[in-house]
Design a protein around this motif. Structure first.
Motif, PDB file in Angstrom:
ATOM      1  N   ARG A   1      -5.174  74.911  -9.483  1.00 51.24           N
ATOM      2  CA  ARG A   1      -3.838  75.497  -9.500  1.00 51.24           C
ATOM      3  C   ARG A   1      -2.870  74.662 -10.325  1.00 51.24           C
ATOM      4  NH1 ARG A   1      -3.262  77.072  -3.055  1.00 51.24           N
ATOM      5  NH2 ARG A   1      -4.214  79.149  -3.188  1.00 51.24           N
TER       6      ARG A   1
ATOM      7  N   ALA B   1      -3.564  75.366 -13.994  1.00 53.26           N
ATOM      8  CA  ALA B   1      -3.150  76.730 -14.338  1.00 53.26           C
ATOM      9  C   ALA B   1      -1.632  76.823 -14.423  1.00 53.26           C
ATOM     10  CB  ALA B   1      -3.691  77.718 -13.310  1.00 53.26           C
ATOM     11  N   ALA B   2      -0.927  76.173 -13.501  1.00 52.63           N
ATOM     12  CA  ALA B   2       0.537  76.176 -13.524  1.00 52.63           C
ATOM     13  C   ALA B   2       1.070  75.451 -14.752  1.00 52.63           C
ATOM     14  CB  ALA B   2       1.083  75.528 -12.255  1.00 52.63           C
ATOM     15  N   ASN B   3       0.261  74.552 -15.300  1.00 50.03           N
ATOM     16  CA  ASN B   3       0.639  73.837 -16.517  1.00 50.03           C
ATOM     17  C   ASN B   3       0.419  74.673 -17.774  1.00 50.03           C
ATOM     18  OD1 ASN B   3       1.391  71.207 -17.818  1.00 50.03           O
ATOM     19  ND2 ASN B   3      -0.678  71.368 -18.657  1.00 50.03           N
ATOM     20  N   GLY B   4      -0.202  75.849 -17.626  1.00 52.00           N
ATOM     21  CA  GLY B   4      -0.467  76.701 -18.779  1.00 52.00           C
ATOM     22  C   GLY B   4      -1.858  76.558 -19.349  1.00 52.00           C
TER      23      GLY B   4
ATOM     24  N   ARG C   1      -6.181  77.011 -19.207  1.00 52.10           N
ATOM     25  CA  ARG C   1      -7.203  77.955 -18.772  1.00 52.10           C
ATOM     26  C   ARG C   1      -8.248  77.179 -17.967  1.00 52.10           C
ATOM     27  NH1 ARG C   1      -6.920  78.047 -23.938  1.00 52.10           N
ATOM     28  NH2 ARG C   1      -9.132  77.503 -24.193  1.00 52.10           N
TER      29      ARG C   1
ATOM     30  N   SER D   1      -5.672  83.051  -7.164  1.00 51.86           N
ATOM     31  CA  SER D   1      -4.413  82.362  -6.896  1.00 51.86           C
ATOM     32  C   SER D   1      -3.846  81.634  -8.113  1.00 51.86           C
ATOM     33  CB  SER D   1      -4.599  81.355  -5.760  1.00 51.86           C
ATOM     34  OG  SER D   1      -5.316  80.209  -6.188  1.00 51.86           O
ATOM     35  N   LEU D   2      -4.576  81.617  -9.215  1.00 53.22           N
ATOM     36  CA  LEU D   2      -4.157  80.828 -10.376  1.00 53.22           C
ATOM     37  C   LEU D   2      -3.091  81.551 -11.190  1.00 53.22           C
ATOM     38  CD1 LEU D   2      -7.584  79.441 -11.669  1.00 53.22           C
ATOM     39  CD2 LEU D   2      -6.023  78.451  -9.972  1.00 53.22           C
ATOM     40  N   ASP D   3      -2.100  80.804 -11.631  1.00 52.21           N
ATOM     41  CA  ASP D   3      -1.096  81.327 -12.552  1.00 52.21           C
ATOM     42  C   ASP D   3      -1.723  81.600 -13.909  1.00 52.21           C
ATOM     43  OD1 ASP D   3       0.838  81.017 -10.601  1.00 52.21           O
ATOM     44  OD2 ASP D   3       1.527  79.075 -11.344  1.00 52.21           O
ATOM     45  N   GLY D   4      -1.141  82.533 -14.647  1.00 54.97           N
ATOM     46  CA  GLY D   4      -1.589  82.790 -16.012  1.00 54.97           C
ATOM     47  C   GLY D   4      -2.899  83.532 -16.064  1.00 54.97           C
TER      48      GLY D   4
ATOM     49  N   HIS E   1      -8.735  82.576 -17.040  1.00 57.45           N
ATOM     50  CA  HIS E   1      -9.531  81.740 -16.149  1.00 57.45           C
ATOM     51  C   HIS E   1     -10.899  82.370 -15.907  1.00 57.45           C
ATOM     52  CE1 HIS E   1      -5.667  79.871 -15.712  1.00 57.45           C
ATOM     53  NE2 HIS E   1      -5.166  80.894 -15.037  1.00 57.45           N
TER      54      HIS E   1
END
Length: 257
Positions: free
Chosen positions: A25, A28-31, A33, A51-54, A57
């Motif tokens: 996470r 992923a929050a850092n941008g 993959r 649950s991962l941003d962006g 993945h």
């Protein structure tokens, strides 16, 4: 070529839950993959992925104690994340099963030692060599961050194979840091103390909870997110000079000299 600060391809082993999930996470929050690796917890791994941003993945699975499966995990992760080299590897997958020396039957003792060495140490060595090889072949810099343990320094009386293999992981990371620096690859390890996860939740609500929290003068245990934030920094472009370090993350619960 400089390592990018974001938009990287990241492989996190053992990411179905706990610290691995928190690390996935954070990247992923850092941008970045993220390839979420799991051994047998497929449903929990899918929950991590969801649950991962962006985007961009992927899920990869395999028993890292098996050299062929480890190679397949890296190949599938690299392909799923863009087809090039993996920029960051986080070696988090591990087993930690009790085997107190005075009471564990010898046959069980042997089996558990072999399993700890195969997953905790050899799996880490396999992934590190495979990912580093791809970085070198592509001529790109990269980062490898190993999840070690406070137990490597203070001992684990009921889990001696865990403590021993985590000490070996620290030593492996330092050897790789020296060997891979000419290729622009920095390698570091973190040594967490007790932190809260689903696996240890019963211990933090049971009779030993107070004594566990009292290990740190802060009177608490760490969160997985606190450990993950350190991993994210060690994988950053700014952390190259931390290569070779073993970063203690134990809330002053154990101080080594």
């Amino acid at each position: 070529m400089n390592l990018p600060a974001r938009g990287r391809s990241v492989l996190v082993s053992g990411a179905s839950r706990g610290l691995g999930r928190a690390v996935a996470r954070a990247f992923a929050a850092n941008g970045d993959r993220v390839a979420v690796h799991y051994g047998s917890r497929a449903e929990e791994a899918r929950e991590t992925l969801a649950s991962l941003d962006g985007g961009g993945h992927a899920l990869v699975s395999g028993d890292l104690a098996d050299p062929e499966q480890a190679a397949r995990v890296v190949a599938e992760a690299a392909e799923a994340l863009g087809g090039g080299a993996v920029d960051v590897l986080v070696n988090n997958a591990a087993v930690n099963l009790p085997h107190p020396p005075a009471t564990t039957p010898y046959e069980e003792w042997v089996e558990l030692w072999q399993r700890h060495v195969s997953v905790n140490l050899l799996g880490t060595a396999y992934l590190s060599r495979l990912v580093a090889g791809r970085m070198i072949e592509a001529g790109t810099p990269g980062r490898i961050v190993n999840i070690g343990s406070r137990g490597a320094f203070r001992g684990e009386p009921d889990h001696p194979a865990y403590g021993a293999t985590k000490a070996a992981v620290h030593a492996l990371g330092q050897s790789l840091a020296v060997a891979l620096a000419p290729h622009g690859i920095a390698v570091a390890s973190v040594a967490p103390g007790f932190f809260s996860t689903e696996r240890v939740a019963p211990r933090l609500t049971g009779p030993e909870a107070e004594s566990i929290r009292a290990q740190s003068p802060f009177g608490r245990v760490a969160t997985p997110e606190e450990i993950a934030s350190a991993v994210l920094w060690l994988a950053s472009p700014e952390a190259e000079w931390a290569s070779g370090t073993v970063l203690d993350l134990n809330g002053a619960s154990y101080l080594r000299t």
